[in-house]
Design a protein around this motif. Structure first.
Motif, PDB file in Angstrom:
ATOM      1  N   ARG A 168       0.325  -1.050  -0.437  1.00 13.91           N
ATOM      2  CA  ARG A 168      -0.620  -0.114  -0.084  1.00 13.91           C
ATOM      3  C   ARG A 168       0.978   1.383   0.094  1.00 13.91           C
ATOM      4  NH1 ARG A 168      -3.020   2.344   5.217  1.00 13.91           N
ATOM      5  NH2 ARG A 168      -4.589   3.591   4.207  1.00 13.91           N
ATOM      6  N   ASP A 179       1.906  12.073  -9.432  1.00 12.76           N
ATOM      7  CA  ASP A 179       0.455  13.154  -9.755  1.00 12.76           C
ATOM      8  C   ASP A 179       0.598  13.480  -8.310  1.00 12.76           C
ATOM      9  OD1 ASP A 179      -1.031  14.760 -10.710  1.00 12.76           O
ATOM     10  OD2 ASP A 179      -1.663  14.047 -11.888  1.00 12.76           O
ATOM     11  N   ALA A 182      -3.142  14.141  -7.790  1.00 10.81           N
ATOM     12  CA  ALA A 182      -4.161  13.310  -7.508  1.00 10.81           C
ATOM     13  C   ALA A 182      -3.694  12.517  -6.442  1.00 10.81           C
ATOM     14  CB  ALA A 182      -3.696  12.600  -9.087  1.00 10.81           C
ATOM     15  N   ASN A 184      -3.485  12.829  -3.645  1.00 11.42           N
ATOM     16  CA  ASN A 184      -3.506  13.702  -2.387  1.00 11.42           C
ATOM     17  C   ASN A 184      -4.944  13.479  -2.767  1.00 11.42           C
ATOM     18  OD1 ASN A 184      -2.894  17.161  -1.033  1.00 11.42           O
ATOM     19  ND2 ASN A 184      -2.913  15.065  -0.388  1.00 11.42           N
ATOM     20  N   MET A 186      -5.978  10.882  -3.662  1.00  9.95           N
ATOM     21  CA  MET A 186      -7.003   9.757  -3.316  1.00  9.95           C
ATOM     22  C   MET A 186      -6.973   9.920  -1.688  1.00  9.95           C
ATOM     23  SD  MET A 186      -6.994   8.674  -6.315  1.00  9.95           S
ATOM     24  CE  MET A 186      -7.381   9.734  -7.187  1.00  9.95           C
ATOM     25  N   GLY A 187      -6.346  10.514  -0.969  1.00 13.13           N
ATOM     26  CA  GLY A 187      -5.862  10.282   0.061  1.00 13.13           C
ATOM     27  C   GLY A 187      -5.040  10.266   0.627  1.00 13.13           C
ATOM     28  N   ILE A 188      -3.829  10.069   0.198  1.00 16.38           N
ATOM     29  CA  ILE A 188      -2.302  10.630   0.465  1.00 16.38           C
ATOM     30  C   ILE A 188      -2.019  11.292   1.101  1.00 16.38           C
ATOM     31  CG2 ILE A 188      -0.357   9.440  -0.281  1.00 16.38           C
ATOM     32  CD1 ILE A 188      -1.451   7.884  -2.641  1.00 16.38           C
TER      33      ILE A 188
ATOM     34  N   LYS B  47     -11.893  22.664  -6.033  1.00 16.97           N
ATOM     35  CA  LYS B  47     -10.943  22.123  -5.930  1.00 16.97           C
ATOM     36  C   LYS B  47     -11.392  22.254  -4.375  1.00 16.97           C
ATOM     37  CE  LYS B  47      -6.742  21.545  -9.029  1.00 16.97           C
ATOM     38  NZ  LYS B  47      -6.020  22.773  -9.788  1.00 16.97           N
ATOM     39  N   SER B  50     -12.758  20.008  -1.988  1.00 17.21           N
ATOM     40  CA  SER B  50     -11.816  18.552  -2.043  1.00 17.21           C
ATOM     41  C   SER B  50     -10.679  19.346  -1.054  1.00 17.21           C
ATOM     42  CB  SER B  50     -11.642  17.938  -3.050  1.00 17.21           C
ATOM     43  OG  SER B  50     -10.381  18.855  -3.696  1.00 17.21           O
ATOM     44  N   LEU B  52      -7.879  21.210  -2.436  1.00 23.45           N
ATOM     45  CA  LEU B  52      -6.978  21.589  -2.450  1.00 23.45           C
ATOM     46  C   LEU B  52      -6.225  22.621  -2.112  1.00 23.45           C
ATOM     47  CD1 LEU B  52      -7.142  18.891  -5.237  1.00 23.45           C
ATOM     48  CD2 LEU B  52      -5.392  18.903  -3.729  1.00 23.45           C
ATOM     49  N   PRO B  72      -6.652  17.253   2.237  1.00 23.28           N
ATOM     50  CA  PRO B  72      -7.284  16.170   0.427  1.00 23.28           C
ATOM     51  C   PRO B  72      -8.085  15.275   2.078  1.00 23.28           C
ATOM     52  CG  PRO B  72      -6.341  17.888  -0.506  1.00 23.28           C
ATOM     53  CD  PRO B  72      -5.928  18.456   0.512  1.00 23.28           C
ATOM     54  N   GLU B  73      -6.594  14.885   2.139  1.00 19.67           N
ATOM     55  CA  GLU B  73      -7.344  13.142   2.805  1.00 19.67           C
ATOM     56  C   GLU B  73      -7.631  13.124   3.993  1.00 19.67           C
ATOM     57  OE1 GLU B  73      -3.768  15.120   2.396  1.00 19.67           O
ATOM     58  OE2 GLU B  73      -3.225  15.003   4.776  1.00 19.67           O
ATOM     59  N   VAL B  76     -11.269  13.033   2.048  1.00 17.87           N
ATOM     60  CA  VAL B  76     -11.585  11.498   1.897  1.00 17.87           C
ATOM     61  C   VAL B  76     -11.990  10.788   2.454  1.00 17.87           C
ATOM     62  CG1 VAL B  76     -10.433   9.983   0.342  1.00 17.87           C
ATOM     63  CG2 VAL B  76      -9.913  11.985  -1.049  1.00 17.87           C
ATOM     64  N   HIS B  82     -13.492  12.935  -5.300  1.00 14.89           N
ATOM     65  CA  HIS B  82     -13.191  14.330  -5.879  1.00 14.89           C
ATOM     66  C   HIS B  82     -12.322  13.823  -7.324  1.00 14.89           C
ATOM     67  CE1 HIS B  82     -11.167  18.387  -7.927  1.00 14.89           C
ATOM     68  NE2 HIS B  82     -11.834  18.231  -8.767  1.00 14.89           N
ATOM     69  N   ARG B  88      -6.511  12.615 -14.727  1.00 12.45           N
ATOM     70  CA  ARG B  88      -5.186  12.748 -13.854  1.00 12.45           C
ATOM     71  C   ARG B  88      -4.577  11.326 -13.274  1.00 12.45           C
ATOM     72  NH1 ARG B  88      -4.218  18.055 -12.107  1.00 12.45           N
ATOM     73  NH2 ARG B  88      -2.916  17.123 -10.070  1.00 12.45           N
ATOM     74  N   LEU B  89      -4.711  10.171 -14.149  1.00  4.91           N
ATOM     75  CA  LEU B  89      -4.277   8.738 -13.965  1.00  4.91           C
ATOM     76  C   LEU B  89      -2.752   8.203 -13.881  1.00  4.91           C
ATOM     77  CD1 LEU B  89      -6.239   6.675 -16.471  1.00  4.91           C
ATOM     78  CD2 LEU B  89      -7.493   7.645 -14.722  1.00  4.91           C
ATOM     79  N   TYR B 104      -7.666   4.305  -0.944  1.00  2.00           N
ATOM     80  CA  TYR B 104      -6.050   4.349   0.032  1.00  2.00           C
ATOM     81  C   TYR B 104      -6.715   4.490   1.294  1.00  2.00           C
ATOM     82  CZ  TYR B 104      -1.882   6.059   2.009  1.00  2.00           C
ATOM     83  OH  TYR B 104      -0.731   5.799   3.038  1.00  2.00           O
ATOM     84  N   ASN B 105      -8.326   5.528   1.465  1.00  2.00           N
ATOM     85  CA  ASN B 105      -8.383   5.866   2.782  1.00  2.00           C
ATOM     86  C   ASN B 105      -8.743   4.812   3.624  1.00  2.00           C
ATOM     87  OD1 ASN B 105     -10.984   5.649   3.021  1.00  2.00           O
ATOM     88  ND2 ASN B 105     -11.589   6.415   0.950  1.00  2.00           N
ATOM     89  N   ARG B 149     -11.950   4.927  -9.774  1.00  2.00           N
ATOM     90  CA  ARG B 149     -11.004   5.355  -9.115  1.00  2.00           C
ATOM     91  C   ARG B 149     -11.724   5.533  -8.056  1.00  2.00           C
ATOM     92  NH1 ARG B 149      -5.837   8.427 -10.189  1.00  2.00           N
ATOM     93  NH2 ARG B 149      -7.623  10.280 -11.087  1.00  2.00           N
TER      94      ARG B 149
END
Lengths: 294, 236
Positions: A168, A179, A182, A184, A186-188, B47, B50, B52, B72-73, B76, B82, B88-89, B104-105, B149
């Motif tokens: 993970r 990125d 992006a 961030n 995702m919660g990172i 933004k 979320s 940012l 943001p973390e 989420v 968001h 933005r992959l 991930y959260n 995602r």
């Protein structure tokens, strides 16, 4: 011929260790986009840590591998958290933060001079259980400490690679490297991930310190010797690439040892820099560098 | 009580104020569209919600708790997700890893192997391509990964920024159909779009943003009949 084999074997073993010194640099750059000028100093810290541990306890250098890297991880983690992060934050939104590079240069000077103050300028060596021992493989004589260093370097690289691919945290490190905004979303928590990247890079410098100390000497500015090599290797292998760092290291190691058979070592340095320049001219992304990564 | 409640929010880039004293609400289970031209402040607003960007003033409440200017973390983790503009992959990661990192959260992580099955149900194409690098996918497939995602994070409220951008008309339709399914499964959706026609058809309510302010708001059907919207956004 046997001289050639001998130098190929020596070059490969030494090169893998050069690769190991470059691994932490390439990891930190890959994730943070920061060229860490303090990397050589972190290696010096790793070498001194291994030196004192082995000197005082007399333990086997393999055992030190269980102690020094975790200590260095903590050191790197908090170095990033307390010293580098505040500057990083003030440059939020910049892809390659420049003032952070200047901060790492400051860390380099502080660490080197701190070591000079504490330990003096002398060159120190420590005799370990494997120092000076060797075995023969046909005509080729293989030094045990270098062979051990080679194996540990390879295992470290494979281990890091699997960690980045499967876990993970590893995935979060890779996502952040591609990125950060992006990631961030995702919660990172990117700053925590930077701490981890810096901690891991420093821990790898600790591994390198443990494998180098049985056959090399340590002094406060020893990092510079490996640091410049590590920069060349990272560019050669491709910034941010793990296999690239090891392959780049082996290439440099082999050039160094085989060319030294035919010419003076000052010339091998010139050849290494020559190749470095050629790579920059013709394939600036290195062996495994990926333009997409930029 | 509104699910998402934005009150008098102001956002600036330096001296330039982009969002002006903006208020809007999203109720649980609704699909709400924010429409408006380029530079209206739509992306900036998302933004800011979320985390940012930071709001210079105003409050943003999600499920009754203030979340403005939290990172943001943290946001989420509470279930506000968001999906950014331009997909933005993580281009050098596989489809499966992109989806994995979406979960991930800590709230979503334990259930990710279950959630991913639902995402593959929604986008069977992604199941076929799970081992491919994201950069090798077509634009439409990349948008599926981006939405998938977002779903991996188990959103209570899913915010999407121009999911139809740059896609062929037939793909645009299938993206909107998917959003309908996501909404029907019980996820609240806040959609930012330039494709006014499709997004209003999908939505319960809409807001029209102009120069960082809410110019019009109301039920989606009424907005579609509004002469100003017909002329300015629907070209009728």
């Amino acid at each position: 011929m046997s001289a050639l084999y001998q130098s190929l074997v020596n070059g490969t073993m030494m090169g893998a260790m050069y690769g190991l010194t470059a691994l932490g640099l390439t990891l930190i750059f890959g994730v943070m986009k920061v060229v860490n000028f303090a990397h050589g100093s972190l290696l010096m810290v790793g070498m001194f840590a291994a030196y004192w541990l082995l000197k005082i306890t007399g333990m086997h250098p393999f055992l030190a591998l269980l102690i020094v890297p975790p200590l260095l991880f903590v050191f790197g983690y908090y170095l990033q958290d307390l010293v580098i992060k505040p500057v990083f934050k003030s440059e939020r939104g910049v892809r390659e933060p420049l003032t952070v590079i200047i901060v790492t240069t400051g860390v380099w000077y502080v660490l080197d001079n701190l070591a000079l103050m504490l330990f003096g300028a002398e060159y120190r060596t420590v005799r370990t259980a494997i120092s000076g021992t060797s075995f023969s493989m046909g005509e080729v004589i293989v030094s045990w400490p270098k062979f051990a260093g080679f194996v540990v370097s390879m295992l470290t690289a494979v281990g890091l690679w699997l960690f980045m691919l499967k876990t993970r945290t590893g995935k979060a490190l890779r996502a952040t490297s591609m990125d950060r905004e992006a990631a961030n979303l995702m919660g990172i928590d990117q700053y925590k991930i930077y701490n981890v990247a810096f901690g891991l890079g420093t821990a790898i410098a600790g591994v390198a310190g443990c494998v180098i100390i049985p056959f090399y000497y340590v002094y406060p500015s020893v990092g510079v010797v490996f640091d410049i090599r590590a920069f060349i290797i990272v560019v050669l292998g491709g910034l941010g690439s793990i296999p690239g760092a090891i392959l780049g290291g082996v290439v440099i190691g082999i050039i160094e040892s085989t060319f030294a058979q035919f010419m003076t070592s000052t010339w091998t340095e010139a050849i290494i820099y020559g190749i470095f320049l050629l790579i920059l001219f013709f394939k600036p992304s290195g062996f495994f560098g990926n333009k997409q990564d930029w | 009580m509104a699910y998402l409640e934005i009150e008098n929010v102001n956002v600036s880039y330096g001296d330039v104020q982009v969002v002006n004293d903006l208020s809007l609400t999203v109720n649980e289970g609704e699909v709400v569209s924010i429409i408006g031209g380029n530079g209206a402040g739509k992306t900036t607003l998302l933004k800011t919600i979320s985390g940012l960007l930071t709001a210079s003033s105003g409050t943003i409440k999600f499920k009754g708790e203030e979340i403005q200017n939290r990172p943001p973390e943290v946001i989420v983790e509470r279930g506000l997700v968001h999906v950014p503009e331009g997909r933005r992959l993580f281009s050098l990661m596989t489809v499966a890893d992109n989806l994995d990192i979406g979960a991930y959260n800590t709230r979503a992580y334990g259930q990710r192997n279950h959630t991913i099955l639902g995402v593959y149900d929604l986008f069977p194409r992604l199941a076929e391509r799970r081992e491919q690098l994201a950069m090798t996918l077509s634009g439409g497939e990349q948008q599926m990964v981006a939405i998938g995602r977002g779903m991996m994070a188990l959103p209570g409220l899913l915010m999407l920024d121009e999911p139809s951008l740059g896609l062929a008309p037939i793909l645009v339709l299938s993206i909107f159909e998917t959003l309908r399914k996501i909404a029907d499964m019980g996820t609240t959706v806040l959609l930012v779009e330039q494709d006014v026609n499709h997004s209003l058809r999908l939505s319960d309510r809409g807001y029209v943003l102009e120069h960082g302010r809410v110019a019009l708001e109301g039920p989606a059907k009424e907005l579609m009949d509004n002469p100003h919207i017909k002329e300015a956004y629907l070209g009728m």
